[in-house]
Structures are given as structure tokens and as C-alpha cells.
Scaffold this active site. Sequence first.
Site, short mmCIF file in Angstrom:
data_model
loop_
_atom_site.label_atom_id
_atom_site.label_comp_id
_atom_site.label_asym_id
_atom_site.label_seq_id
_atom_site.Cartn_x
_atom_site.Cartn_y
_atom_site.Cartn_z
N ASP A 1 -18.82 5.48 7.79
CA ASP A 1 -18.96 6.50 6.76
C ASP A 1 -20.33 7.14 6.96
O ASP A 1 -21.36 6.52 6.68
CB ASP A 1 -18.84 5.82 5.38
CG ASP A 1 -19.20 6.75 4.23
OD1 ASP A 1 -19.69 7.87 4.48
OD2 ASP A 1 -18.99 6.34 3.07
N LYS B 1 -22.78 17.97 1.98
CA LYS B 1 -24.02 17.17 1.97
C LYS B 1 -24.94 17.57 3.12
O LYS B 1 -26.03 17.06 3.26
CB LYS B 1 -23.68 15.68 2.06
CG LYS B 1 -22.99 15.15 0.80
CD LYS B 1 -22.81 13.66 0.87
CE LYS B 1 -21.77 13.14 -0.11
NZ LYS B 1 -22.26 13.04 -1.49
N HIS C 1 -19.66 2.98 -0.73
CA HIS C 1 -19.23 3.95 -1.74
C HIS C 1 -17.76 3.66 -2.04
O HIS C 1 -17.03 3.18 -1.17
CB HIS C 1 -19.39 5.35 -1.11
CG HIS C 1 -19.17 6.49 -2.04
ND1 HIS C 1 -17.91 6.97 -2.35
CD2 HIS C 1 -20.03 7.30 -2.69
CE1 HIS C 1 -18.02 8.01 -3.16
NE2 HIS C 1 -19.30 8.23 -3.39
N GLN D 1 -24.04 9.95 4.34
CA GLN D 1 -25.48 10.00 4.06
C GLN D 1 -26.33 9.92 5.33
O GLN D 1 -27.56 9.86 5.24
CB GLN D 1 -25.89 8.86 3.11
CG GLN D 1 -25.22 8.91 1.75
CD GLN D 1 -25.60 10.15 0.94
OE1 GLN D 1 -26.58 10.85 1.23
NE2 GLN D 1 -24.82 10.45 -0.09
N CYS E 1 -21.05 5.70 -7.69
CA CYS E 1 -19.77 5.36 -7.02
C CYS E 1 -19.93 4.13 -6.14
O CYS E 1 -19.37 4.06 -5.04
CB CYS E 1 -19.23 6.52 -6.19
SG CYS E 1 -18.84 7.95 -7.17
N1 PLP Z 1 -19.68 7.92 1.21
C1 PLP Z 1 -20.97 7.97 0.82
C2 PLP Z 1 -21.94 6.99 1.38
C3 PLP Z 1 -21.37 8.92 -0.12
O1 PLP Z 1 -22.63 8.96 -0.52
C4 PLP Z 1 -20.40 9.82 -0.64
C5 PLP Z 1 -20.77 10.80 -1.68
O2 PLP Z 1 -21.72 10.66 -2.40
C6 PLP Z 1 -19.10 9.75 -0.18
C7 PLP Z 1 -18.79 8.80 0.75
C8 PLP Z 1 -18.04 10.67 -0.67
O3 PLP Z 1 -18.29 11.97 -0.26
P1 PLP Z 1 -17.44 13.19 -0.82
O4 PLP Z 1 -17.49 13.10 -2.31
O5 PLP Z 1 -18.12 14.40 -0.27
O6 PLP Z 1 -16.06 13.04 -0.29
#
Ligand code: PLP
Length: 404
Positions: A199, A225, A122, A202, A363
Site C-alpha cells: 500500500d 495524495k 489502514h 503514503q 482509519c
Molecule cells: N492506505 C493508506 C496508508 C492511507 O493513508 C489511505 C488514505 O488515507 C488509504 C490507504 C486510502 O486511500 P484512498 O482513500 O485515497 O483510497
Amino acid sequence: MIDVERIRRDFPILGREVYGKPLVYLDNAATTQKPQCVIDAISEAYCNVNANVHRGIHFLSQQATDMMEAARDKVRQFIGAGSTGEIIFTRGTTESMNLLASSFAQAFLKEGDEVIISGMEHHSNIVPWQIQAGRYGFKLKVIPVTDLGELDMDAFSAMLSDKTKLVSITHVSNVLGTVNPVSEIISLAHSRGIPVAVDGAQSVPHIKVDVKELGADFYAFSGHKIYGPTGIGVLYGRKELLEKMPPYQGGGEMIKRVTFEKTTYNELPYKFEAGTPDYVGSIALATALDYVQAIGLDTIAQYENELCDYAISKLTQIPGMRIIGNSEHRSAVVSFLVGNIHPSDMGTLLDRLGIAVRTGHHCAEPLMDRMGIPGTVRASFSFYNTKAEIDTLSAGIERVKRMF
Ligand code: PLP
């Protein structure tokens, strides 16, 4: 066994209609809906215990502080961390990764060093590193993604060297649904003394995560999430590393003593929590984690895998269907394209049928470039989704197809 009908009654929004159709909410990777207990926890905190935390000696401030610290302990237990000093509250995964990149780079990275990320990250696990690379002169190396949508582990092994100072990797891809072999990645990196950041945006909502068992040095996730409120997230970090890292932001709360000549910093985790924290958010996040634990993560994973398999078997019956990401190891996300229909056209028309999916690059633009596509349509699942909703999605896609 999941009693979906009972669970759905806990989520008020699932009862609503859009465009006169029952809502079919399949955008859970973007954010999950909130159970009534989480909504009540927010309301209860503001109605009965609102006061700024940590700095007050009065009753309410102490009560709010106790609740926030109990929430921190809940998070610690939920992800299997050793101590609450290792649990930093942030605004979400994005802020967790920015904090990590900024403080880790300042403490440990210089010209000639390398940080390894992957081709399925992401943007929040790419751009913060690029920003710091611009400041400190280290290089980013990228693990390639195979056609199946998995990490090329041979390439990863070959990339590790004395220059590597950190590996930062997503546990589950938000586009492909691939569950990466994080344990193996961590063992390989640790065998060379290299720390690993994960990270977990998910993964934490869908699979049981134990940071100690995994051996992760850092682990980030977002409250919203995992059925909690927006604006709250977590960065877990191993104490030995966090202690060597400088604060991310300066201000109240993060200091021990301030003079104009010299400031000393607070102990962990407060050194990384400048300013008034979102204590209401952390309290409601703890309620969400309790809710998830009451169902059980193994039960959740099993049910969501069943939904995912069902979705793939239904969708692949549609002529022209192309699933993007075909790893055997997947979780709760199915991305696809149908014939020449642009993802945003598909998403817009499905929306008119009451079906909420996400479209676009999610993203993860470098991953779209790797796959040679402009974007995908993404259906992502929660334990409150049903096979009947997947049938509705499948019928909806057929209907959109007939319009083209
Ligand atoms: N990392 C992953 C794999 C994600 O799917 C997301 C959000 O969709 C994020 C990071 C960023 O999360 P946030 O927007 O809650 O900070």
C-alpha cells in the site's frame, strides 16, 4: 533546494484565509492541494479533448485515448514498472486494494491459506481481506507493532510458512509516519516464493519508489495524495500474476468477445478496467506526476524530512506532549497527544486558528487499540509547508493547552 515561496504560488488555495487567519494546511496525508497546472489540465481536457476513450474512431476520441494512454505510460515510468499492461487505473488506493483482494483471493486463496498484513494498516488493507476471508476461508495473520511504532520483524519472519500465500503491507504508516522495511519484507517473502503487495498511499508522494528495484508484486496508490485529482488511483501488478487473476468487475471495455454463452476478456490492463474510465483524472494525474518530478523526489524527501525533524523538535518542547510513533525511519507525518486533551478538542480549536490538522483514528482502529489510545492529532507535511507554519502549529497547541 526547494524554493518554497515560489512553489506556494503554484497552489491557489494556499493563499486563502479561514476564520480570518492565513490557512496553515497540515492535512496532506488525507489529501494534498492541487497546483494550478493540475487544475488547468482538468479544465483543458474538458474544454478541448473531451470524448469517451477507446471506443471511438473519431478525432476527439482518439486524442483523449492517446492522452490517457500517455498518462498510463507516465505512471509506469514514475514507479519504474516494466510495461503499461501492469498499470491499472482505479478510483484510488481503496479500490486498488479491493480489486487486488477480490481477484487475488478468487485466483489463489482457499481454506487453510494465510495472508499476512500488519498491525499498522489502514482499513483499506484490512477490510477487503476480511471480506474475502469470509468467502474463501483463508486466515489473516497480523505482524505486531512495537512500542516505537515499528513492525516486529522477528515475529514477521516466524509467521512466514507454507500456508502464507501473500503479504500485504503498507510502505509508510499514515498514523505513525513509520517507513517500513519493505525491501527486507519482500526479500524474506520472496525467499519462500510468497508475493508481496504494498500500500503506497503514503509513500509515493514522498519517497522515490521503483517497483522493480523493490521487487513488489503489487503496488497501490491514490492520485489525490500526490497533487492529482480525486477519483483516480493506480494498482501496479506483475504481469504473470495479473494474467492469472479474474476480472474484478464486468462490463464494457474489459471484454474481447461477448455472447450469451461465453465471454472472453480483454488483455491487460483493460481486463481490470470495466466501464468508462476517469480519463480526465488520469490525464491530470500525469500532469501532477510531471510537477512532482520537476521538483525531484529526492529533493522533496530531504525537505520534508527536515520539516518533520523540525516539527518533532518544536513539539517535544511542549510539556505534556506525547508523540505517537517514534521510529527513526519516518516520513512526513507526526501524530501526537497533549496531556488529557481529547484529539478532537485539540483539532477543533486549532482549526479556529486557521490550522488544518486531522484528528481521530485515521482509519486505523486496530492500531489505536494496540497503542491504547482513542485517536491522535496528526500533522502531515508537504513540500509547500514551511517551518514558520510549524511554529504556528506549535504556538497554537500552546494556546489550546492554556485553555484547558
Ligand atoms: N492506505 C493508506 C496508508 C492511507 O493513508 C489511505 C488514505 O488515507 C488509504 C490507504 C486510502 O486511500 P484512498 O482513500 O485515497 O483510497
